[in-house]
Design an enzyme around this catalytic site. Structure first.
Site, PDB file in Angstrom:
ATOM      1  N   LYS A 133      40.330  39.013  32.827  1.00 39.03           N
ATOM      2  CA  LYS A 133      40.702  38.607  31.251  1.00 39.03           C
ATOM      3  C   LYS A 133      41.840  37.862  31.668  1.00 39.03           C
ATOM      4  O   LYS A 133      42.756  38.215  32.616  1.00 39.03           O
ATOM      5  CB  LYS A 133      40.850  39.655  30.391  1.00 39.03           C
ATOM      6  CG  LYS A 133      41.591  40.948  30.777  1.00 39.03           C
ATOM      7  CD  LYS A 133      42.910  40.724  31.680  1.00 39.03           C
ATOM      8  CE  LYS A 133      44.114  40.495  30.784  1.00 39.03           C
ATOM      9  NZ  LYS A 133      45.373  40.584  31.869  1.00 39.03           N
ATOM     10  N   TYR A 217      45.339  42.429  25.075  1.00 39.86           N
ATOM     11  CA  TYR A 217      45.176  44.117  24.910  1.00 39.86           C
ATOM     12  C   TYR A 217      45.083  44.413  23.369  1.00 39.86           C
ATOM     13  O   TYR A 217      44.160  45.265  22.824  1.00 39.86           O
ATOM     14  CB  TYR A 217      45.591  44.985  25.626  1.00 39.86           C
ATOM     15  CG  TYR A 217      45.263  44.916  27.304  1.00 39.86           C
ATOM     16  CD1 TYR A 217      44.122  45.433  27.500  1.00 39.86           C
ATOM     17  CD2 TYR A 217      45.877  44.032  27.911  1.00 39.86           C
ATOM     18  CE1 TYR A 217      43.669  45.628  28.919  1.00 39.86           C
ATOM     19  CE2 TYR A 217      45.349  43.957  29.248  1.00 39.86           C
ATOM     20  CZ  TYR A 217      44.427  44.900  29.878  1.00 39.86           C
ATOM     21  OH  TYR A 217      43.826  44.500  31.112  1.00 39.86           O
TER      22      TYR A 217
HETATM   23  P1  NAD Z   1      48.009  38.352  41.819  1.00 36.11           P
HETATM   24  O1  NAD Z   1      48.855  37.473  41.890  1.00 36.11           O
HETATM   25  O2  NAD Z   1      48.165  39.729  42.303  1.00 36.11           O
HETATM   26  O3  NAD Z   1      46.599  38.002  42.635  1.00 36.11           O
HETATM   27  C1  NAD Z   1      46.374  36.628  42.373  1.00 36.11           C
HETATM   28  C2  NAD Z   1      45.375  36.246  43.744  1.00 36.11           C
HETATM   29  O4  NAD Z   1      45.040  34.975  43.601  1.00 36.11           O
HETATM   30  C3  NAD Z   1      46.234  36.297  45.003  1.00 36.11           C
HETATM   31  O5  NAD Z   1      45.489  37.002  45.942  1.00 36.11           O
HETATM   32  C4  NAD Z   1      46.561  34.874  45.262  1.00 36.11           C
HETATM   33  O6  NAD Z   1      46.838  34.613  46.710  1.00 36.11           O
HETATM   34  C5  NAD Z   1      45.475  34.195  44.883  1.00 36.11           C
HETATM   35  N1  NAD Z   1      45.792  32.678  44.758  1.00 36.11           N
HETATM   36  C6  NAD Z   1      44.791  31.877  45.020  1.00 36.11           C
HETATM   37  N2  NAD Z   1      45.095  30.718  44.568  1.00 36.11           N
HETATM   38  C7  NAD Z   1      46.341  30.869  44.104  1.00 36.11           C
HETATM   39  C8  NAD Z   1      47.375  29.845  43.648  1.00 36.11           C
HETATM   40  N3  NAD Z   1      47.359  28.583  43.547  1.00 36.11           N
HETATM   41  N4  NAD Z   1      48.621  30.634  43.008  1.00 36.11           N
HETATM   42  C9  NAD Z   1      48.804  32.055  43.050  1.00 36.11           C
HETATM   43  N5  NAD Z   1      47.837  32.635  43.517  1.00 36.11           N
HETATM   44  C10 NAD Z   1      46.646  32.390  44.002  1.00 36.11           C
HETATM   45  O7  NAD Z   1      47.551  38.620  40.313  1.00 36.11           O
HETATM   46  P2  NAD Z   1      46.806  39.834  39.960  1.00 36.11           P
HETATM   47  O8  NAD Z   1      47.818  40.868  39.070  1.00 36.11           O
HETATM   48  O9  NAD Z   1      45.736  40.499  40.764  1.00 36.11           O
HETATM   49  O10 NAD Z   1      45.748  39.137  38.667  1.00 36.11           O
HETATM   50  C11 NAD Z   1      44.699  38.270  38.899  1.00 36.11           C
HETATM   51  C12 NAD Z   1      43.790  38.107  37.698  1.00 36.11           C
HETATM   52  O11 NAD Z   1      43.386  39.676  37.223  1.00 36.11           O
HETATM   53  C13 NAD Z   1      44.546  37.868  36.543  1.00 36.11           C
HETATM   54  O12 NAD Z   1      43.629  36.682  35.821  1.00 36.11           O
HETATM   55  C14 NAD Z   1      45.073  38.900  35.457  1.00 36.11           C
HETATM   56  O13 NAD Z   1      45.034  38.705  34.139  1.00 36.11           O
HETATM   57  C15 NAD Z   1      43.842  39.853  36.064  1.00 36.11           C
HETATM   58  N6  NAD Z   1      44.188  41.181  35.844  1.00 36.11           N
HETATM   59  C16 NAD Z   1      43.584  41.814  35.123  1.00 36.11           C
HETATM   60  C17 NAD Z   1      43.663  43.354  34.870  1.00 36.11           C
HETATM   61  C18 NAD Z   1      43.074  44.066  33.909  1.00 36.11           C
HETATM   62  O14 NAD Z   1      43.588  45.315  33.928  1.00 36.11           O
HETATM   63  N7  NAD Z   1      41.980  43.880  33.711  1.00 36.11           N
HETATM   64  C19 NAD Z   1      44.885  43.852  35.565  1.00 36.11           C
HETATM   65  C20 NAD Z   1      45.784  42.932  36.461  1.00 36.11           C
HETATM   66  C21 NAD Z   1      45.449  41.580  36.430  1.00 36.11           C
END
Ligand code: NAD
Length: 368
Positions: A133, A217
């Site tokens: 999401k 949420y």
């Molecule tokens: P994060 O920044 O920790 O991870 C993002 C990943 O994408 C990293 O590994 C990064 O290296 C990679 N990536 C690849 N290309 C990139 C670019 N051009 N710029 C930035 N990063 C790049 O983020 P996250 O918190 O893991 O979030 C990722 C997704 O998961 C989002 O869509 C977020 O909304 C979702 N999320 C959902 C929940 C949930 O509870 N359902 C919780 C956290 C995050």
């Protein structure tokens, strides 16, 4: 009939869900079901800290492949999760997943603006898709994702883990079966203090501010708690544009949804204050959660007349992450409908666009 005795409400007796799960569990064990192989795309915080450790408890899902732009991450997590080198991909050779029959499902855990592209490429490679999401950053992208999955005859599910969390499910059931009487007011609040220097604060990557990330949420809860789709909404944005974090994304955006039954949802979405809760108030009492949507530590409360009571549920057979990961394979293997489909993500995205429009144009938006 629903059991609203104190013991019934507090222990979740009468929920029916636990017994169904046990029966299904017994059947599943007897049949030794096949586990579908997941490829995780994007080895960031959520994927590595929350999702990947859950596979060991899954019945129908296993972690089989990794996709990352960082070779060190592929090496580290590949070794940790016994993912062979043949099943580790960079973003440039991502489309080669098509040739790997061990990969059944691609789980997209990338920044929001990359969801559509990587989901569509996975569908075109013949894989089922789980996408985090918010589903994407626009209605048009969501529609393209749904079309790609449909054209490939593959499933598309969105990572709405709360749809698999037992306290949230119990709250929904209590409302649905009349514990609060006729629901009149829903409040839903979600927010946290956004740290500077992350993609979430960069509109081209995030598609928007707090609403895309955390306010969703509140929006999704208002819909699953009411069991209805809103007919009108109005919103107000409060953003200090001199704060360097909020140069191109919103901080707080509050919105009110009107549902066909007359119930109103007042929702908060914020990047500058902590909130995590909801309450459904009706003519006979209320059901509420705080925190409502965390990774763990959920607390469910009820009140009808007398005192506020905390509902104690027995430990679930599967936590929300395991249940979510297992659900897509279950849908593939048995044909049961998806609980959090692409259409569900699209419905939220349509409302998100309407919330932004309402704030921008400073007027209520009709949704019918
Ligand atoms: P994060 O920044 O920790 O991870 C993002 C990943 O994408 C990293 O590994 C990064 O290296 C990679 N990536 C690849 N290309 C990139 C670019 N051009 N710029 C930035 N990063 C790049 O983020 P996250 O918190 O893991 O979030 C990722 C997704 O998961 C989002 O869509 C977020 O909304 C979702 N999320 C959902 C929940 C949930 O509870 N359902 C919780 C956290 C995050």
């Amino acid at each position: 009939m629903a059991d609203y005795s104190r013991r019934g409400v507090l222990q979740g007796i009468g929920a029916g869900l636990a017994s169904t799960a046990l029966v299904n569990g017994a059947r599943a064990q007897a049949a030794q079901p096949r586990k579908l192989g997941y490829a995780i795309v994007g080895l960031g915080s959520y994927a590595t800290k929350q999702i990947m450790p859950q596979f060991r408890n899954c019945e129908h899902a296993r972690l089989i492949a990794l996709v990352s732009g960082t070779p060190e991450k592929l090496e580290r997590y590949g070794a940790e999760y016994n993912v062979p080198k043949t099943h580790r991909y960079s973003y440039t050779d991502y489309d080669k997943i098509r040739n790997n029959p061990d990969i059944d499902v691609v789980y997209v855990v990338l920044p929001n603006s990359m969801h559509a592209e990587y989901s569509i490429r996975a569908s075109r490679a013949g894989k089922h898709v789980m996408c985090e999401k918010p589903m994407a950053v626009s209605v048009a992208e969501c529609e393209a994702m749904i079309a790609a999955a449909r054209a490939a005859n593959r499933k598309l599910m969105i990572g709405y883990r709360c749809h698999f969390e037992q306290h949230n499910l119990r709250a929904i059931e209590l409302v649905k079966t009349g514990f609060v009487g006729r629901p009149t007011l829903i409040t839903a609040e979600h927010g946290f203090y956004a740290q500077p220097g992350q993609w979430r604060l960069n509109r081209p990557m995030s598609g928007g501010g707090s609403l895309m990330d955390i306010g969703i949420y509140s929006l999704n809860a208002a819909r699953y708690l009411s069991g209805e789709e809103p007919v009108e909404l109005v919103s107000t944005e409060y953003t200090d544009r001199s704060d360097p974090r909020f140069r191109n994304v919103e901080d707080r955006i509050d919105f009110q949804l009107k549902f066909p039954s007359g119930v109103i949802a007042n929702c908060v979405s914020s990047y500058s204050s902590n909130h995590n809760g909801f309450r459904v108030t009706g003519t006979k009492g209320w059901v509420g959660m705080e925190p409502a949507t965390p990774y763990d530590g959920h607390r469910l409360f009820t009140r009808s007349g007398g005192d506020t009571e905390q509902v104690q549920l027995p430990p679930p057979r599967k936590n929300q992450f395991v249940a979510q990961l297992d659900h897509l394979p279950e849908s593939v293997l048995t044909g049961i409908p998806l609980r959090a489909s692409g259409e569900e993500g699209l419905r939220d995205m349509r409302l998100i666009e309407a919330i932004y429009r309402s704030a921008r144009e400073r007027r209520a938006v009709s949704l019918v």
